[in-house]
Design an enzyme around this catalytic site. Structure first.
Site, PDB file in Angstrom:
ATOM      1  CB  CYS A  84      53.715 -19.585 -46.653  1.00 60.25           C
ATOM      2  SG  CYS A  84      52.254 -20.172 -45.814  1.00 60.25           S
ATOM      3  CD  GLU A 136      59.329 -11.150 -22.891  1.00 63.97           C
ATOM      4  OE1 GLU A 136      58.256 -10.787 -23.364  1.00 63.97           O
ATOM      5  OE2 GLU A 136      59.644 -12.346 -22.796  1.00 63.97           O
ATOM      6  CE  LYS A 146      57.808 -16.948 -30.246  1.00 62.09           C
ATOM      7  NZ  LYS A 146      57.330 -15.652 -29.705  1.00 62.09           N
ATOM      8  CD  GLU A 192      52.417  -8.484 -23.728  1.00 61.01           C
ATOM      9  OE1 GLU A 192      52.435  -9.265 -22.777  1.00 61.01           O
ATOM     10  OE2 GLU A 192      53.068  -8.669 -24.769  1.00 61.01           O
ATOM     11  CG  HIS A 241      45.554  -0.283  -2.235  1.00 62.38           C
ATOM     12  ND1 HIS A 241      44.872   0.044  -1.086  1.00 62.38           N
ATOM     13  CD2 HIS A 241      44.724   0.034  -3.254  1.00 62.38           C
ATOM     14  CE1 HIS A 241      43.677   0.509  -1.388  1.00 62.38           C
ATOM     15  NE2 HIS A 241      43.565   0.526  -2.714  1.00 62.38           N
ATOM     16  CG  ASN A 279      53.458 -16.994 -49.157  1.00 56.76           C
ATOM     17  OD1 ASN A 279      53.515 -18.218 -49.198  1.00 56.76           O
ATOM     18  ND2 ASN A 279      54.526 -16.218 -49.057  1.00 56.76           N
ATOM     19  N   GLY A 280      49.147 -16.514 -47.974  1.00 57.01           N
ATOM     20  CA  GLY A 280      47.956 -15.718 -47.664  1.00 57.01           C
ATOM     21  C   GLY A 280      46.724 -16.590 -47.538  1.00 57.01           C
ATOM     22  CD1 TRP A 334      51.726 -20.225 -40.083  1.00 58.91           C
ATOM     23  CD2 TRP A 334      53.500 -21.226 -39.184  1.00 58.91           C
ATOM     24  NE1 TRP A 334      51.607 -20.156 -38.709  1.00 58.91           N
ATOM     25  CE2 TRP A 334      52.677 -20.757 -38.141  1.00 58.91           C
ATOM     26  CE3 TRP A 334      54.680 -21.911 -38.860  1.00 58.91           C
ATOM     27  CZ2 TRP A 334      53.000 -20.935 -36.799  1.00 58.91           C
ATOM     28  CZ3 TRP A 334      54.994 -22.078 -37.516  1.00 58.91           C
ATOM     29  CH2 TRP A 334      54.165 -21.598 -36.516  1.00 58.91           C
ATOM     30  NE  ARG A 340      58.711 -16.259 -45.277  1.00 59.52           N
ATOM     31  CZ  ARG A 340      58.403 -15.093 -45.836  1.00 59.52           C
ATOM     32  NH1 ARG A 340      59.357 -14.298 -46.253  1.00 59.52           N
ATOM     33  NH2 ARG A 340      57.161 -14.724 -46.006  1.00 59.52           N
ATOM     34  CE  LYS A 384      56.466  -8.848 -24.628  1.00 60.25           C
ATOM     35  NZ  LYS A 384      55.622  -9.943 -24.991  1.00 60.25           N
TER      36      LYS A 384
HETATM   37  C1  F6R Z   1      56.355 -13.166 -23.513  1.00 56.76           C
HETATM   38  C2  F6R Z   1      56.194 -14.524 -24.032  1.00 56.76           C
HETATM   39  C3  F6R Z   1      55.725 -15.573 -23.092  1.00 56.76           C
HETATM   40  C4  F6R Z   1      54.656 -16.460 -23.763  1.00 56.76           C
HETATM   41  C5  F6R Z   1      54.300 -17.640 -22.845  1.00 56.76           C
HETATM   42  C6  F6R Z   1      53.173 -18.465 -23.428  1.00 56.76           C
HETATM   43  O1  F6R Z   1      56.823 -12.309 -24.492  1.00 56.76           O
HETATM   44  O2  F6R Z   1      56.447 -14.798 -25.175  1.00 56.76           O
HETATM   45  O3  F6R Z   1      55.231 -15.016 -21.904  1.00 56.76           O
HETATM   46  O4  F6R Z   1      53.539 -15.663 -24.029  1.00 56.76           O
HETATM   47  O5  F6R Z   1      55.415 -18.441 -22.656  1.00 56.76           O
HETATM   48  O6  F6R Z   1      53.516 -19.011 -24.656  1.00 56.76           O
HETATM   49  P1  F6R Z   1      52.409 -19.624 -25.613  1.00 56.76           P
HETATM   50  O7  F6R Z   1      51.514 -18.512 -26.022  1.00 56.76           O
HETATM   51  O8  F6R Z   1      53.169 -20.220 -26.745  1.00 56.76           O
HETATM   52  O9  F6R Z   1      51.664 -20.636 -24.807  1.00 56.76           O
END
Ligand code: F6R
Length: 600
Positions: free
Chosen positions: A2, A483, A595, A476, A499, A96-97, A70, A27, A480
């Site tokens: 927030c 991407e 996103k 993961e 394998h 906030n918090g 938020w 934010r 990261k």
């Molecule tokens: C990777 C990333 C994506 C999301 C995926 C699921 O850095 O951001 O792989 O994790 O699109 O998104 P949510 O968690 O919003 O369902």
């Protein structure tokens, strides 16, 4: 997170507060509001966009506070938006918090006070109302109330009959801005950086009284002087808290994010967690299996959780890429608990899978960051991860918060099913509460990671290996890196190398190995030998207790037990970030990615 803003001065208060709110928009928020003081208090707040919020022009107002929310407690509705007021409407609070002990206060105040929201924040306004009845001074009243609150918070309070704003900080940032004829308040400098760069950062335990020309700060019984600094950030840098990218800012927010996920939910001594779930002991014991559905990073958090659940809740778990999911339940589908893990709560593949499960009669639980999201509206139960908004497209802090929250779900189910004793639960919870500090130690080692990233950035491809809890972290880490750097990166369980993937390993393919607690490190070491003998440089992420690290580069994780791999993941995030930064990539908005993926 927030956002908070405040202003006291002769300027056009309503316009300045409105602009500050817009400055905090980056934010992320789901509702917003203001309280303006010109002898009486005017509060305007609503869910939705700041542009739709009516902020009246009040030429005589000289003091105001504003907030972007938020949601963590209660849906994003007009009533739950801040500011919150007491019964008289004379005291306004933004916050906030999280206030851990708000429910006890709400019960205590219940008969004498009328509550109009579901938030934790509103109790602060009512407690101040009571404190003001004995205490003429707003600062003293705020001090008395803050002393009773448990949790993390930054608050700003203004009240009829009292000059200026009183602000208090505990584990949540607040900064004061100064000009010759006005004083500003913000949860970060962005709120007011267009007006002033002369600032004072508050510290934990500080209570500040802000008037137009003066700021007094106390901490406990002591009057304190905090250094007045000049920040040279422009608005863009200020939005990122001085970081070059949101992704790096969000990586650094992880200690706070994990604390928020744990806040108010854990009784370490009793080995108990309270997640406000409707899953009765009887239901938990009748469970046949858990099916986790998720995509991308959330899927990897689900893989981590499956290990936890099978070990500590004694339940069969399957984890499904949501886009591939079909519900195959047993004769009584209700005895299958389908857990949707999704940061945004809007991912189309996850929603589609969830609807298949719900349609077949399964019970559903969402683990999400977004209050009021589609997923939260469609499931039987929800647990929020409380990360605050994540703006970088690559998920970072939400992975740590998802795993932490799913570990709490594990302890809850483990206790309900008598799969773990209260002592075992206490041990897991102690391990979880060590995560924020351990992550901080890794963040402090960032310069070493940057050097490593610079050394290996030109690799032809990158491989990540890890077993057990190290496996989802390896996946993961590779996701990261690919991407945001656009380099070829793949994650494997260590044993799979021979394998097939081993054919790709050369002197030009750095291998990142996760060898902390919970990863069968001894076995992975054999795989490290396999790649080393093909000339590949190895970056080993190990527990600090590892007696003989044998890697080209060793990155150490504090010894905290089963959650070490989540902490190891922070090294992998930093590695990906610095490789991508070295290459000048568009880190916060990688090509071709969004996103929130709302198409199937
Ligand atoms: C990777 C990333 C994506 C999301 C995926 C699921 O850095 O951001 O792989 O994790 O699109 O998104 P949510 O968690 O919003 O369902």
């Amino acid at each position: 997170m927030c956002g908070i803003t405040g202003y006291i001065g002769d300027g056009d208060c309503s316009t300045i507060i409105a602009r500050s709110l817009k400055n905090l928009e980056y934010r992320g928020y789901d509702s917003a509001g203001v309280a303006l003081l010109d002898g009486t208090l005017e509060v305007h707040k609503q869910s939705g966009q700041i542009d739709d919020l009516t902020i009246p022009s009040m030429p005589n107002a000289t003091c105001g506070i504003g907030h972007t929310r938020w949601s963590t407690h209660g849906a994003p509705t007009d009533a739950n938006a801040h500011p919150h007021t007491d019964c008289s409407g004379d005291v306004a609070v933004v916050h906030n918090g999280i206030i851990d002990n708000y429910e006890a206060f709400k019960r205590e105040l219940g008969d004498d006070h009328e509550f109009t929201s579901e938030t934790d924040t509103e109790v602060i306004a009512h407690l101040i109302e009571d404190a003001l009845a004995d205490d003429a001074d707003l600062r003293d009243a705020v001090e008395d109330v803050v002393a009773m609150l448990e949790g993390s918070f930054a608050i700003a309070v203004t009240a009829v009959g009292h000059e200026g704003i009183v602000a208090a900080r505990q584990d949540s940032p607040l900064v004061i801005g100064h000009t010759d004829d006005a004083t500003f308040l913000g949860s970060d400098v962005t709120a007011f950086v267009e007006y002033t760069r002369r600032v004072t950062f508050l510290e934990d335990g500080d209570i500040a009284r802000l008037t137009e020309s003066d700021v007094t700060i106390t901490n406990g019984d002591t009057l304190v002087e905090r250094e007045r600094q000049t920040v040279d950030w422009d608005a863009d840098a200020a939005e990122k808290g001085g970081y070059e990218h949101y992704m790096r800012k969000e990586i650094h927010e992880q200690p706070h994010a994990v604390r928020q996920a744990l806040s108010g939910r854990v009784d370490e001594l009793a080995g108990a967690v309270d997640l406000d779930l409707s899953l009765s002991r009887e239901y938990c014991n009748s469970l046949d299996e858990i099916q986790i559905i998720a995509c991308g990073t959330s899927y990897y958090a689900g893989l981590y959780a499956a290990e936890l659940l099978e070990r500590h809740a004694d339940v069969r778990v399957s984890v499904h890429v949501a886009s591939e999911y079909e519900f195959r339940g047993n004769r009584d589908p209700w005895r299958t608990l389908v857990v949707a893990v999704t940061q945004s709560g809007e991912t189309a593949d996850t929603l589609r899978a969830l609807r298949k499960a719900a349609g077949a009669g399964a019970r559903t639980l969402a683990v999400t960051n977004t209050v009021g999201s589609t997923v939260a509206r469609e499931v039987d139960d929800t647990v929020y991860i409380r990360s605050g908004p994540e703006i970088g497209v690559a998920a970072t802090k939400t992975f740590a918060s998802q795993v932490t929250t799913l570990a709490l779900v594990t302890v809850y189910l483990g206790r309900q099913r008598n799969a773990i004793s209260s002592n075992e639960a206490s041990t897991i919870l102690r391990g979880l509460s060590a995560v924020p500090g351990a992550i901080q130690q890794v963040l402090d080692a960032e310069p070493a990671v940057r050097e490593t990233a610079e050394e290996y950035a030109d690799g032809d491809a990158f491989f990540f290996i890890g077993r057990r809890f190290g496996h989802p972290v390896a996946l993961e880490g590779a996701l990261k890196l690919k991407e945001i750097s656009y380099d070829h990166a793949e994650g494997f369980p260590g044993g799979e190398l021979k394998h097939g993937p081993l054919a790709l390993v050369t002197e030009q393919t750095p291998v990142v190995a996760v060898l902390t607690e919970g990863t069968n490190a001894d076995e992975t070491l054999h795989n490290v030998k396999e790649v080393e003998s093909r000339g590949a440089p190895v970056i080993g992420v190990t527990s600090e207790t590892d007696p003989n690290p044998v890697f080209d580069t060793a990155l150490e994780v504090p010894a905290i037990g089963l959650m070490e791999p989540v902490v190891a993941n922070v090294y992998l995030q930093l590695f990906a970030y610095h490789v991508a930064n070295q290459k000048g990539r568009s880190i916060d908005k990688p090509r071709n990615l969004a996103k929130s993926v709302t198409v199937e």
